[in-house]
Design an enzyme around this catalytic site. Structure first.
Site, PDB file in Angstrom:
ATOM      1  N   LYS A  57       0.872  -1.190   0.000  1.00 61.09           N
ATOM      2  CA  LYS A  57       0.000   0.000   0.000  1.00 61.09           C
ATOM      3  C   LYS A  57       0.899   1.226   0.000  1.00 61.09           C
ATOM      4  CE  LYS A  57      -1.695   2.889   2.180  1.00 61.09           C
ATOM      5  NZ  LYS A  57      -1.464   4.343   1.968  1.00 61.09           N
TER       6      LYS A  57
ATOM      7  N   GLU B  76      10.696   1.446   9.703  1.00 61.52           N
ATOM      8  CA  GLU B  76      11.705   2.463   9.380  1.00 61.52           C
ATOM      9  C   GLU B  76      11.018   3.795   9.619  1.00 61.52           C
ATOM     10  OE1 GLU B  76      14.707   1.873   8.811  1.00 61.52           O
ATOM     11  OE2 GLU B  76      14.838  -0.125   7.917  1.00 61.52           O
TER      12      GLU B  76
ATOM     13  N   CYS C  94      14.400  10.642   5.502  1.00 64.79           N
ATOM     14  CA  CYS C  94      14.493  10.401   6.947  1.00 64.79           C
ATOM     15  C   CYS C  94      15.947  10.397   7.410  1.00 64.79           C
ATOM     16  CB  CYS C  94      13.784   9.113   7.310  1.00 64.79           C
ATOM     17  SG  CYS C  94      14.229   7.762   6.245  1.00 64.79           S
TER      18      CYS C  94
ATOM     19  N   GLU D  60      11.849  16.754  13.410  1.00 62.10           N
ATOM     20  CA  GLU D  60      12.332  16.572  12.045  1.00 62.10           C
ATOM     21  C   GLU D  60      11.652  17.627  11.161  1.00 62.10           C
ATOM     22  OE1 GLU D  60      11.120  12.729  10.572  1.00 62.10           O
ATOM     23  OE2 GLU D  60      12.926  12.507   9.361  1.00 62.10           O
TER      24      GLU D  60
END
Ligand code: ADP
Length: 487
Positions: free
Chosen positions: A183, A259, A293, A390
């Site tokens: 997905k 992750e 990331c 972040e």
């Protein structure tokens, strides 16, 4: 978009379920995919949800058993074929990727080759999933260890690497004998559709690779977590959603590879090669417009070289060209959406209100609605949002530090632990800092660390498991101990 492709067959407007293309969803709803560089709608797809996911899992459950019964050599050959097809279509795949995601088309081609490298790697690894024979504890017994595929694997992937994040998961899974229900992010489903087309062309059996496209990530996630035929979920995305999936998977003790987010420190010590450090920091910070990331999020520079580094770094940052990924000479595309842009603006405003100094950038760019200028901030402190969260955009905050102990403490002061980078030349410092950083990956004198031969993954709240390398197959394998008695 179809007109730009040499092979328009790569892009049916459909999901892929049990070897069939599904152009209409159960709900009858559809959704549009837009190009973030200009807001144009480039595809309209069926909005698939939980019911389709359940059917895909059923199909995968059947296909997996047959796939696992094949020889490793047969599985290897199939993955190799898929790798070859991906490389043969690299140009079209890059066009699709840039159209839905915005990164410069050259960078998109790099991502396709990176994704394919996992197919090649695990085509090779498929033949080396070795079991073990251990010494028996009684004279008439032998201890045998088998490695078996976990079964059907759900894969939920993000928009920042629409090809590679899926390729990196499906390659080890298929190599060891698992089946896949994938997905992709609602913003970027087209690269995944093209991968499904290549699976079909490679001759992958029906049901082995299924693709659910849609906007209701949470519905699909719930079905995956609750369905007992799905034995493992591999997710790349935010820590927030990772936590939700972990909670939802608890009822069936679902195996997870995660992750998740990062908050990468990039440290420049006083003995570093400053030119190399500035170049490495630019690559690490502004790649994908800061939307990876593992992008440098906090840049720490030692006191005595702070000004010199800031000058070199800012000059290169300022020279980066933002624009449509199909234009020549463009270094940086748009941000993925308005929410992403709003977060960047919020972080910059917060830093400036708390005393940071703007060196360059600091506002939206005139390249288009979702573009932001490459931005550099000085005099940044740990009280600012850029120190803790972040940013996921083209903003480089430059922190000043004094001692090694001080910077290690600051670098580790985060719940994240994905990637860290530092530049230094003293051998003892290099070893000690590399060991002290609480991160799953550390780049020493380099800003680029990802490759298929290395174990990618994080510690702390950045995730579970590793992707790539000789360790990458472990996430998709179960160990079975067989006690052979009466020998
Ligand atoms: P990003 O910040 O990269 O968009 P997200 O974690 O929001 O990261 O999304 C990553 C992927 O997770 C996307 O495919 C998204 O559709 C999906 N997703 C979002 N929310 C959920 C959820 N509650 N359950 C399962 N998948 C989800």
């Amino acid at each position: 978009l179809l007109g730009k492709l040499t092979d328009p067959g790569l892009l049916p407007a459909a999901g892929y379920l049990n070897g069939e293309w599904i152009a209409k969803s159960d709900s009858g709803k559809a959704f549009g995919v837009t190009n973030p560089a200009n807001g144009e709608t480039i595809a309209t797809l069926p909005d698939m949800g939980a019911a389709e996911t359940a059917r895909a899992i059923d199909a995968a459950y059947v296909a997996q058993k047959q796939w696992a019964a094949k020889t490793a050599k047969e599985r290897s050959a199939m993955l190799r074929k898929l790798n070859d097809l991906m490389l043969a279509h690299v140009d079209d795949l890059a066009v699709i990727l840039t159209s839905e995601m915005g990164k410069p088309v050259g960078e998109a081609g790099g991502e396709i080759r990176y994704g394919a490298s996992y197919l090649e790697w695990f085509a090779e690894e498929a033949k080396r999933i070795d079991g073990d024979v251990l010494p028996g504890q009684q004279a008439d017994k032998r201890v045998v260890v088998l490695k078996q595929p976990v079964g059907v694997v759900g894969m939920i992937t993000p928009w920042n690497f629409p090809n590679a994040m899926l390729a990196r998961k499906m390659a080890p899974a298929l190599a060891v004998g698992c089946a896949v229900v994938s997905k992709p992010a609602a913003q970027t489903p087209l690269s995944a559709i093209a991968i499904a087309v290549l699976c079909e062309r490679a001759g992958l059996p029906a049901g082995l690779f299924n693709l659910i496209v849609g906007t209701s990530g949470s519905e699909v996630g719930k079905e995956m977590c609750a369905n007992p035929k799905l034995r493992k979920l591999s997710f790349t995305g935010s820590t927030e959603v990772g936590r939700i999936l972990m909670r939802q998977g608890a009822d069936q003790i679902l195996k997870l590879s995660l992750e998740l987010g990062g908050n990468a420190p990039f440290i420049v010590f006083d003995d570093a090669d400053l030119d190399a450090a500035a170049k490495g920091a630019i690559m690490s910070k502004y790649r994908n417009a800061g939307q990876t990331c593992v992008c440098a999020n906090r840049i720490y520079v030692q006191d005595s070289v702070y000004d010199a580094f800031a000058e070199k770094f800012a000059a290169q940052a300022e020279a980066l060209k933002g624009g449509d990924g199909f234009e020549d000479g463009v270094d940086m595309g748009p941000l993925i959406d308005e929410a992403g842009l709003a977060k960047v603006e919020d972080h910059v405003a917060d830093a400036l209100s708390k005393g940071a100094k703007l060196v360059t950038g600091g506002s939206r760019s005139n390249a288009g609605a979702l573009f932001y200028q490459p931005t550099v901030l000085r005099n940044v402190t740990r009280e600012m949002k850029v120190a803790r969260e972040e940013t996921f955009g083209p903003v480089a905050p430059l922190f000043r530090f004094d001692t090694v102990e001080d910077v290690i403490e600051q670098a580790n002061a985060t719940e994240f632990g994905l990637a860290a980078y530092f530049y230094a030349r003293d051998l003892s410092r290099v070893w000690r800092v590399a060991e002290a950083l609480e991160y799953g990956m550390v780049g020493v004198n380099t800003g680029i660390i990802s490759n298929e031969g290395a174990p990618f993954g994080g510690v702390k709240q950045s995730g579970l498991g590793r992707e790539g390398s000789k360790y990458g197959a472990d996430d998709y394998l179960e160990m079975k101990y067989v006690c052979m008695g009466g020998v």
